[in-house]
Design an enzyme around this catalytic site. Structure first.
Site, PDB file in Angstrom:
ATOM      1  N   ARG A 222      70.687  19.574 -21.127  1.00  0.00           N
ATOM      2  CA  ARG A 222      69.272  19.593 -21.497  1.00  0.00           C
ATOM      3  C   ARG A 222      69.176  19.327 -23.004  1.00  0.00           C
ATOM      4  NH1 ARG A 222      68.489  18.835 -16.949  1.00  0.00           N
ATOM      5  NH2 ARG A 222      67.433  20.163 -15.427  1.00  0.00           N
ATOM      6  N   HIS A 270      68.223   9.855 -19.098  1.00  0.00           N
ATOM      7  CA  HIS A 270      68.413  10.936 -18.118  1.00  0.00           C
ATOM      8  C   HIS A 270      68.863  10.344 -16.775  1.00  0.00           C
ATOM      9  CE1 HIS A 270      67.101  15.258 -16.965  1.00  0.00           C
ATOM     10  NE2 HIS A 270      68.053  14.828 -16.136  1.00  0.00           N
TER      11      HIS A 270
HETATM   12  P1  NDP Z   1      76.133  25.282 -12.486  1.00  0.00           P
HETATM   13  O1  NDP Z   1      75.118  26.367 -12.437  1.00  0.00           O
HETATM   14  O2  NDP Z   1      76.872  24.918 -11.251  1.00  0.00           O
HETATM   15  O3  NDP Z   1      77.229  25.647 -13.604  1.00  0.00           O
HETATM   16  C1  NDP Z   1      76.874  26.162 -14.835  1.00  0.00           C
HETATM   17  C2  NDP Z   1      78.122  26.443 -15.643  1.00  0.00           C
HETATM   18  O4  NDP Z   1      77.741  26.844 -16.966  1.00  0.00           O
HETATM   19  C3  NDP Z   1      78.955  27.584 -15.063  1.00  0.00           C
HETATM   20  O5  NDP Z   1      80.329  27.312 -15.205  1.00  0.00           O
HETATM   21  C4  NDP Z   1      78.565  28.773 -15.948  1.00  0.00           C
HETATM   22  O6  NDP Z   1      79.568  29.757 -16.093  1.00  0.00           O
HETATM   23  C5  NDP Z   1      78.371  28.084 -17.275  1.00  0.00           C
HETATM   24  N1  NDP Z   1      77.518  28.880 -18.149  1.00  0.00           N
HETATM   25  C6  NDP Z   1      76.257  29.312 -17.936  1.00  0.00           C
HETATM   26  N2  NDP Z   1      75.824  30.057 -18.965  1.00  0.00           N
HETATM   27  C7  NDP Z   1      76.855  30.122 -19.843  1.00  0.00           C
HETATM   28  C8  NDP Z   1      77.045  30.758 -21.092  1.00  0.00           C
HETATM   29  N3  NDP Z   1      76.083  31.507 -21.652  1.00  0.00           N
HETATM   30  N4  NDP Z   1      78.241  30.621 -21.715  1.00  0.00           N
HETATM   31  C9  NDP Z   1      79.233  29.891 -21.155  1.00  0.00           C
HETATM   32  N5  NDP Z   1      79.111  29.253 -19.962  1.00  0.00           N
HETATM   33  C10 NDP Z   1      77.944  29.373 -19.326  1.00  0.00           C
HETATM   34  O7  NDP Z   1      75.393  24.011 -13.108  1.00  0.00           O
HETATM   35  P2  NDP Z   1      75.606  22.461 -12.760  1.00  0.00           P
HETATM   36  O8  NDP Z   1      76.993  22.076 -13.112  1.00  0.00           O
HETATM   37  O9  NDP Z   1      75.099  22.155 -11.416  1.00  0.00           O
HETATM   38  O10 NDP Z   1      74.571  21.804 -13.803  1.00  0.00           O
HETATM   39  C11 NDP Z   1      74.609  22.127 -15.187  1.00  0.00           C
HETATM   40  C12 NDP Z   1      73.375  21.568 -15.852  1.00  0.00           C
HETATM   41  O11 NDP Z   1      73.489  20.146 -15.973  1.00  0.00           O
HETATM   42  C13 NDP Z   1      72.077  21.766 -15.088  1.00  0.00           C
HETATM   43  O12 NDP Z   1      71.536  23.046 -15.327  1.00  0.00           O
HETATM   44  C14 NDP Z   1      71.208  20.665 -15.629  1.00  0.00           C
HETATM   45  O13 NDP Z   1      70.558  21.124 -16.794  1.00  0.00           O
HETATM   46  C15 NDP Z   1      72.195  19.579 -16.015  1.00  0.00           C
HETATM   47  N6  NDP Z   1      72.166  18.423 -15.116  1.00  0.00           N
HETATM   48  C16 NDP Z   1      71.806  17.215 -15.667  1.00  0.00           C
HETATM   49  C17 NDP Z   1      71.801  16.089 -14.909  1.00  0.00           C
HETATM   50  C18 NDP Z   1      71.473  14.764 -15.533  1.00  0.00           C
HETATM   51  O14 NDP Z   1      71.253  13.780 -14.810  1.00  0.00           O
HETATM   52  N7  NDP Z   1      71.442  14.664 -16.843  1.00  0.00           N
HETATM   53  C19 NDP Z   1      72.144  16.141 -13.470  1.00  0.00           C
HETATM   54  C20 NDP Z   1      72.552  17.436 -13.009  1.00  0.00           C
HETATM   55  C21 NDP Z   1      72.562  18.542 -13.817  1.00  0.00           C
HETATM   56  P3  NDP Z   1      80.140  30.591 -14.822  1.00  0.00           P
HETATM   57  O15 NDP Z   1      80.949  29.591 -14.034  1.00  0.00           O
HETATM   58  O16 NDP Z   1      80.965  31.643 -15.434  1.00  0.00           O
HETATM   59  O17 NDP Z   1      78.927  31.086 -14.078  1.00  0.00           O
HETATM   60  C1  OXD Z   2      68.971  18.001 -12.714  1.00  0.00           C
HETATM   61  C2  OXD Z   2      68.786  16.882 -13.610  1.00  0.00           C
HETATM   62  O1  OXD Z   2      68.846  19.155 -13.151  1.00  0.00           O
HETATM   63  O2  OXD Z   2      68.740  15.728 -13.132  1.00  0.00           O
HETATM   64  O3  OXD Z   2      69.233  17.764 -11.521  1.00  0.00           O
HETATM   65  O4  OXD Z   2      68.697  17.072 -14.824  1.00  0.00           O
END
Ligand code: NDP
Ligand code: OXD
Length: 307
Positions: A222, A270
């Site tokens: 983000r 994006h």
């Molecule tokens: P997940 O919820 O599957 O994974 C999130 C990861 O971040 C986990 O490993 C979690 O740790 C870690 N995390 C969360 N908070 C913290 C913190 N405070 N400190 C350290 N690590 C932290 O998310 P996704 O992989 O599915 O997606 C991640 C983000 O990517 C989405 O929220 C979205 O914003 C973005 N996204 C963007 C896209 C695009 O097209 N640009 C497409 C898809 C997603 P733990 O494993 O310990 O819980």
């Molecule tokens: C998502 C994204 O959160 O596309 O899926 O950013």
């Protein structure tokens, strides 16, 4: 069941045919309308604050994406389940994009592209992947896949998450205290964290200046993760090599935004991982059936954790 498609700026029509096909008994309404206000399920990307609180029959809020930050940011969000999309294809797409972005810096394609516009032939020194450490922030659905793909491509990979992870061949770190260690030798830093109060602004001056000189960043999570002034300062000072930015606080990034032309920055719209409408709707439809039967919902978000 009555469903409402809700987004601040509209634009969710691309889901309509898929929803009508996958949920034949459902009534589909578009926000803003009185009929949408009566819906039991809100299907959202970026609902304006207060919209969901104004839906008296609401039983489920379903994100159309992996992230739910725009939904959870509403301080009036009612106490109903919030679900998100989880999709293997999304992780694969993110793997492709992050592998490309890593190669862009590792193989010097950023500099070669600049030279090419001037017709300038210059062969930069080429390093093997084994000499280019990469750190992935976030080891969830996308981050874990990206880390494994880069590991398999020969990069030394470090990962950082909230709770400890064990991924063969990836040096995993956990918790805020471990961030400096995780990024200490990263030539490429990839952010795949969810946007929460703990992660907002995490790519600020302190983090970015702790990267080794010549490091690059790849932001796919983000826009609010990044302190834009800090990245521009560190690019101009030469501390950072470059930044591939896929997400922004305001999207689309306005055509007159100076970031488009900042040397070292590559803006993409994006697009790093886009879920297919059919896949999004299949997951929503399954959760509607579960809601109907009173069964546990899939991919429910932990609202206290923020993701
Ligand atoms: P997940 O919820 O599957 O994974 C999130 C990861 O971040 C986990 O490993 C979690 O740790 C870690 N995390 C969360 N908070 C913290 C913190 N405070 N400190 C350290 N690590 C932290 O998310 P996704 O992989 O599915 O997606 C991640 C983000 O990517 C989405 O929220 C979205 O914003 C973005 N996204 C963007 C896209 C695009 O097209 N640009 C497409 C898809 C997603 P733990 O494993 O310990 O819980
Ligand atoms: C998502 C994204 O959160 O596309 O899926 O950013």
């Amino acid at each position: 069941m009555r469903l409402a498609l809700i987004n601040r700026t509209g634009g969710l029509e691309f889901l309509e045919d898929h929803i009508r096909a996958a949920c034949p008994g459902a009534r589909l309404e578009y926000w803003p309308s009185d009929a949408a206000r009566e819906a039991e399920v809100a299907i959202c990307w970026d609902p304006p604050d207060g919209t969901l609180a104004d839906m008296p029959n609401l039983r489920l809020v379903h994100s159309i994406g992996a992230g739910v930050d725009r939904i959870l940011a509403d301080p009036t969000l009612p106490d109903v389940p919030v679900c998100r999309i989880r999709d293997d294809d999304l992780a694969v797409a993110m793997g492709e994009y992050c592998h490309w972005a890593t190669l862009w810096f590792h193989r010097g394609l950023d500099a070669v592209t600049r030279n090419a516009t001037a017709g300038h032939w210059h062969r930069f020194e080429q390093r093997p992947a084994s000499q280019v450490p990469v750190c992935v922030l976030g080891l969830g659905d996308t981050g874990r896949h990206v880390a494994c793909r880069l590991r398999d491509a020969g990069y030394p990979v470090r990962g950082w998450s909230r709770s400890p992870h064990d991924i063969p061949g990836v040096l995993c770190h956990a918790g805020p205290g471990a961030l400096p260690l995780a990024i200490a030798d990263a030539q490429v830093l990839i952010c795949l964290l969810p946007l929460t109060p703990d992660t907002t602004g995490i790519l600020g001056h302190a983090t970015l200046s702790a990267l080794p000189p010549g490091a690059a960043i790849v932001l796919c999570s983000r826009g609010e993760h990044l302190d834009r002034a800090a990245v521009v300062t560190l690019l101009r000072s030469g501390h950072l090599r470059g930044a591939v930015l896929d997400v922004f606080p305001q999207e689309p990034l306005p055509a007159d935004d100076p970031l488009w032309h900042e040397p070292g920055v590559l803006v993409t719209p994006h697009m790093s991982a886009l879920a297919k409408p059919r896949r999004i709707v299949a997951q929503i439809a399954e959760n509607l059936r579960r809601l109907d039967r009173g069964d546990p919902l899939l991919n429910r978000v932990d609202r206290a954790r923020g993701y």
